[in-house]
Design a protein around this motif. Structure first.
Motif, PDB file in Angstrom:
ATOM      1  N   LYS A   8      -5.110  -2.038   3.472  1.00  9.42           N
ATOM      2  CA  LYS A   8      -5.056  -0.857   4.338  1.00  9.42           C
ATOM      3  C   LYS A   8      -6.295  -0.703   5.209  1.00  9.42           C
ATOM      4  CE  LYS A   8      -2.044   1.728   1.205  1.00  9.42           C
ATOM      5  NZ  LYS A   8      -1.875   2.960   0.367  1.00  9.42           N
ATOM      6  N   LEU A 174      -9.528   4.672  -1.115  1.00  6.28           N
ATOM      7  CA  LEU A 174      -8.592   3.583  -1.357  1.00  6.28           C
ATOM      8  C   LEU A 174      -8.934   2.855  -2.641  1.00  6.28           C
ATOM      9  CD1 LEU A 174      -8.470   2.056   2.250  1.00  6.28           C
ATOM     10  CD2 LEU A 174      -6.747   3.529   1.186  1.00  6.28           C
ATOM     11  N   ASP A 175      -7.970   2.090  -3.133  1.00  5.95           N
ATOM     12  CA  ASP A 175      -8.247   1.169  -4.222  1.00  5.95           C
ATOM     13  C   ASP A 175      -8.972  -0.047  -3.660  1.00  5.95           C
ATOM     14  OD1 ASP A 175      -6.932   2.813  -6.043  1.00  5.95           O
ATOM     15  OD2 ASP A 175      -5.000   1.809  -5.721  1.00  5.95           O
ATOM     16  N   GLU A 178      -7.076  -2.708  -1.896  1.00  9.06           N
ATOM     17  CA  GLU A 178      -6.497  -2.341  -0.599  1.00  9.06           C
ATOM     18  C   GLU A 178      -7.477  -2.540   0.551  1.00  9.06           C
ATOM     19  OE1 GLU A 178      -3.368   1.200  -1.705  1.00  9.06           O
ATOM     20  OE2 GLU A 178      -5.509   1.726  -1.718  1.00  9.06           O
ATOM     21  N   VAL A 179      -8.667  -3.024   0.232  1.00 12.71           N
ATOM     22  CA  VAL A 179      -9.728  -3.172   1.231  1.00 12.71           C
ATOM     23  C   VAL A 179     -10.155  -4.634   1.295  1.00 12.71           C
ATOM     24  CG1 VAL A 179     -12.049  -2.458   1.908  1.00 12.71           C
ATOM     25  CG2 VAL A 179     -10.506  -0.815   0.804  1.00 12.71           C
TER      26      VAL A 179
END
Length: 240
Positions: A8, A174-175, A178-179
């Motif tokens: 994300k 975010l987790d 997810e990055v």
């Protein structure tokens, strides 16, 4: 390869990955040396200034010194390099002006277009050791389309300290999986992977000049390997 839809946000190293620090610093150093009639190679001066970068940050990472922004470290390092060349009588305001060269670096030819493409699908922000004002000035001048300015000054930690990565991800809500950390430096990516982030290696074979010997290839099986930011955008499904 990593499943891109799960990502994300993309976080970017900046010096060397997004901008060409060596040429930019040498450009302003050359003008400074010319004004003072000094016969010193501008690229060698830029390299000497950069060599002080990691030792200065290590003083903070080790806890021997409280956190200060990179502008402060850059200026201290500049004074050291000037002194090593016997230059000790430069007015402080001229030292301050030369120190701002780090705010005025040029992007690599693919950076602005590549970031714009990536921005259409992902949140994008720097995760740089550069301080907020430095990143803002650079972005304004170069047209870097960040969604936010993140990094060392925001989390009060210099890479590759784990908190530089984990606290930045927490700010985004975010987790870690997810990055994706995007960098031209294997060490930066290794630290990010150790914290649970995805990784993308961008090849910048002339960051340190034509005789560069480091980071010429991926040293681990990173999630993505790209020739530049446009190539990464294509791999991640971002339209032209």
């Amino acid at each position: 390869m990593t499943d891109a839809p799960k990502i994300k946000a993309l976080l970017f190293d900046v010096f060397g990955t997004v901008v060409d620090w060596r040429s930019g610093v040498a450009r302003d150093v050359k003008a400074f040396l010319s004004r003072h009639a000094l016969s010193i190679d501008a690229l060698e001066f830029a390299d000497a200034w950069r060599r002080e970068y990691v030792p200065a940050m290590e003083e903070i990472r080790s806890g021997r010194r409280p956190f200060v922004r990179l502008d402060v470290l850059h200026r201290e390092n500049l004074v050291k390099v000037l002194s090593s060349h016997g230059i000790t009588s430069v007015p402080p305001e001229e030292v301050d002006e030369l120190n701002l060269t780090w705010h005025q670096l040029d992007p690599w030819p693919d950076s602005v277009e590549g970031l714009a493409r990536l921005k259409r699908r992902f949140m994008i922000a720097p995760l740089s050791n550069g301080n907020i004002r430095l990143m803002l000035d650079m972005a304004k001048r170069a047209g870097l389309p960040w969604d936010a300015i993140l990094g060392a000054e925001v989390v009060r930690a210099y890479k590759p300290s784990p908190s530089a990565y984990t606290d930045t991800v927490d700010i985004l809500g975010l987790d870690r999986a997810e990055v994706c950390m995007v960098a031209a430096h294997n060490g930066d990516l290794a630290a990010a992977r150790g914290c649970g982030l995805k990784t993308a290696f961008i090849v910048r074979p002339t960051e340190h000049g034509p005789a560069q010997t480091s980071d010429l290839r991926a040293e681990q099986a990173w999630d993505f390997l790209a020739t530049d930011l446009n190539d990464l955008a294509t791999q991640l499904g971002c339209a032209n």
